[in-house]
Motif scaffolding. Sequence first.
Motif, mmCIF file in Angstrom:
data_model
loop_
_atom_site.group_PDB
_atom_site.id
_atom_site.type_symbol
_atom_site.label_atom_id
_atom_site.label_comp_id
_atom_site.label_asym_id
_atom_site.label_seq_id
_atom_site.Cartn_x
_atom_site.Cartn_y
_atom_site.Cartn_z
ATOM 1 N N THR A 148 4.286 -6.276 -13.377
ATOM 2 C CA THR A 148 5.005 -7.241 -12.542
ATOM 3 C C THR A 148 6.211 -7.800 -13.292
ATOM 4 O O THR A 148 7.306 -7.936 -12.722
ATOM 5 C CB THR A 148 4.059 -8.385 -12.123
ATOM 6 O OG1 THR A 148 2.896 -7.808 -11.538
ATOM 7 C CG2 THR A 148 4.725 -9.312 -11.113
ATOM 8 N N ILE A 151 8.857 -4.720 -13.388
ATOM 9 C CA ILE A 151 9.528 -4.179 -12.202
ATOM 10 C C ILE A 151 9.528 -5.154 -11.029
ATOM 11 O O ILE A 151 10.043 -4.827 -9.964
ATOM 12 C CB ILE A 151 8.909 -2.821 -11.762
ATOM 13 C CG1 ILE A 151 7.474 -2.984 -11.232
ATOM 14 C CG2 ILE A 151 8.940 -1.821 -12.912
ATOM 15 C CD1 ILE A 151 6.845 -1.687 -10.731
ATOM 16 N N ALA A 154 7.571 -7.050 -5.841
ATOM 17 C CA ALA A 154 7.547 -6.143 -4.693
ATOM 18 C C ALA A 154 6.992 -4.780 -5.081
ATOM 19 O O ALA A 154 6.062 -4.251 -4.456
ATOM 20 C CB ALA A 154 8.953 -6.014 -4.102
ATOM 21 N N LYS A 155 7.558 -4.210 -6.137
ATOM 22 C CA LYS A 155 7.120 -2.866 -6.561
ATOM 23 C C LYS A 155 5.722 -2.908 -7.176
ATOM 24 O O LYS A 155 4.936 -1.978 -6.994
ATOM 25 C CB LYS A 155 8.100 -2.299 -7.595
ATOM 26 C CG LYS A 155 9.402 -1.823 -7.013
ATOM 27 C CD LYS A 155 9.390 -0.310 -6.864
ATOM 28 C CE LYS A 155 10.726 0.153 -6.279
ATOM 29 N NZ LYS A 155 10.582 1.429 -5.573
ATOM 30 N N ALA A 156 5.433 -3.973 -7.935
ATOM 31 C CA ALA A 156 4.108 -4.049 -8.575
ATOM 32 C C ALA A 156 3.020 -4.130 -7.508
ATOM 33 O O ALA A 156 1.989 -3.454 -7.588
ATOM 34 C CB ALA A 156 4.029 -5.239 -9.524
ATOM 35 N N ASP A 158 3.280 -3.069 -4.420
ATOM 36 C CA ASP A 158 3.298 -1.758 -3.763
ATOM 37 C C ASP A 158 2.414 -0.785 -4.544
ATOM 38 O O ASP A 158 1.502 -0.144 -3.993
ATOM 39 C CB ASP A 158 4.759 -1.277 -3.692
ATOM 40 C CG ASP A 158 4.912 0.106 -3.099
ATOM 41 O OD1 ASP A 158 3.924 0.659 -2.579
ATOM 42 O OD2 ASP A 158 6.040 0.649 -3.166
ATOM 43 N N LEU A 159 2.629 -0.688 -5.851
ATOM 44 C CA LEU A 159 1.879 0.280 -6.654
ATOM 45 C C LEU A 159 0.402 -0.102 -6.782
ATOM 46 O O LEU A 159 -0.480 0.752 -6.656
ATOM 47 C CB LEU A 159 2.503 0.392 -8.056
ATOM 48 C CG LEU A 159 3.861 1.103 -8.094
ATOM 49 C CD1 LEU A 159 4.508 0.928 -9.454
ATOM 50 C CD2 LEU A 159 3.714 2.595 -7.794
ATOM 51 N N MET A 166 4.496 6.686 -8.926
ATOM 52 C CA MET A 166 5.961 6.793 -8.845
ATOM 53 C C MET A 166 6.445 7.773 -9.903
ATOM 54 O O MET A 166 5.852 7.884 -10.986
ATOM 55 C CB MET A 166 6.643 5.429 -8.942
ATOM 56 C CG MET A 166 6.649 4.746 -10.257
ATOM 57 S SD MET A 166 7.622 3.194 -10.080
ATOM 58 C CE MET A 166 7.218 2.428 -11.636
ATOM 59 N N GLU A 170 12.146 7.026 -10.196
ATOM 60 C CA GLU A 170 11.880 5.699 -9.623
ATOM 61 C C GLU A 170 11.518 4.694 -10.719
ATOM 62 O O GLU A 170 11.911 3.523 -10.669
ATOM 63 C CB GLU A 170 10.740 5.772 -8.586
ATOM 64 C CG GLU A 170 10.509 4.432 -7.891
ATOM 65 C CD GLU A 170 9.364 4.458 -6.871
ATOM 66 O OE1 GLU A 170 8.764 5.529 -6.645
ATOM 67 O OE2 GLU A 170 9.088 3.376 -6.296
ATOM 68 N N ARG A 173 14.723 3.640 -12.275
ATOM 69 C CA ARG A 173 15.459 2.789 -11.331
ATOM 70 C C ARG A 173 14.825 1.399 -11.243
ATOM 71 O O ARG A 173 15.514 0.390 -11.075
ATOM 72 C CB ARG A 173 15.450 3.489 -9.965
ATOM 73 C CG ARG A 173 16.191 2.823 -8.869
ATOM 74 C CD ARG A 173 16.559 3.783 -7.734
ATOM 75 N NE ARG A 173 15.620 4.845 -7.471
ATOM 76 C CZ ARG A 173 14.611 4.791 -6.595
ATOM 77 N NH1 ARG A 173 14.387 3.721 -5.894
ATOM 78 N NH2 ARG A 173 13.815 5.828 -6.407
ATOM 79 N N SER A 174 13.511 1.344 -11.396
ATOM 80 C CA SER A 174 12.794 0.069 -11.271
ATOM 81 C C SER A 174 12.801 -0.743 -12.558
ATOM 82 O O SER A 174 12.319 -1.875 -12.573
ATOM 83 C CB SER A 174 11.337 0.332 -10.876
ATOM 84 O OG SER A 174 11.272 1.159 -9.751
#
Length: 258
Positions: A148, A151, A154-156, A158-159, A166, A170, A173-174
Amino acid sequence: MTDFETILTESADGIAVITINRPKALNALNQQVLEDIATAAEQFDADDSVKAIIITGTDRAFAAGADIKQMAELDFATAFKTDFFAGWSRLTAVRKPTIAAVNGFALGGGCEVAMMCDILIASEKAKFGQPEINLGVLPGMGGSQRLTRAIGKAKAMDLCLTGRMMDAEEAERSGLVARVVPHDELMDEARKIAATIVSKSRIASAMVKEAVNASFETTLQQGLLFERRLFHSALATNDQSEGMAAFVEKRDPDFTDT
Ligand code: CO8
């Protein structure tokens, strides 16, 4: 250096390499791997001839997570009493710069071990994820915290909530990895980064590591003060005198780690 069961070790020119070596289990992290990596990292940390440590995997995996076959037998009372896997904090206590060279799957505990390192670089074949949700559990070695911070929420979320993987692009990019390189060039690139670190003052690199890590633990004002005080301390080193003299005299510095 001790002989290890689950890892390979080597060191030359100031660079140590720890290779996780349980390819048949995709380098799944059991208690022995923890013990081996932590012990090797501590030994390299104490070895004056080493200035940077690379951790990498074998074949298709950096590490595909904690060993599910070992964990399947684990109950709450045992995990709690033994503080299961708390020993990984030995890796984060290493004071020399550590580089994770992620060659393949870095899932669950594998992703978490990579995130315990200072610099993450990835081969184009690397895959990252926190798939613990698929096993009815959650990350347990820092995934919900370090991912978290690395990245963002939001992404954490999501994963961690979907368990999806990913790819390296990605991940770069993250902001999880610093560089992505062709698979065959991964170790060359890791060694180049390590060699660059080796050429610097060891005191300065340790101070950089302490200062950056402090940013995760403190308020901005406390962090800025800590950084400034470290800077003041750096003025007491021979390497500061040498580094600045070399710049003025237009020559390469010769750091002595003093
Ligand atoms: N643990 C044990 N064995 C594993 C693991 C693992 N994490 N991952 C792969 N293996 C083994 C497989 O069982 C298989 O062994 P065998 O040949 O004896 O059946 C061998 O490695 C090859 O694996 P696959 O046949 O599955 O290879 P595929 O190419 O089909 O799939 C995958 C590759 C997608 C990576 C797949 O193996 C997979 O999903 N692995 C599990 C990934 C996972 O869920 N990781 C998270 C584990 S949980 C965790 O890490 C929690 C950490 C927190 C600890 C708690 C601290 C308090």
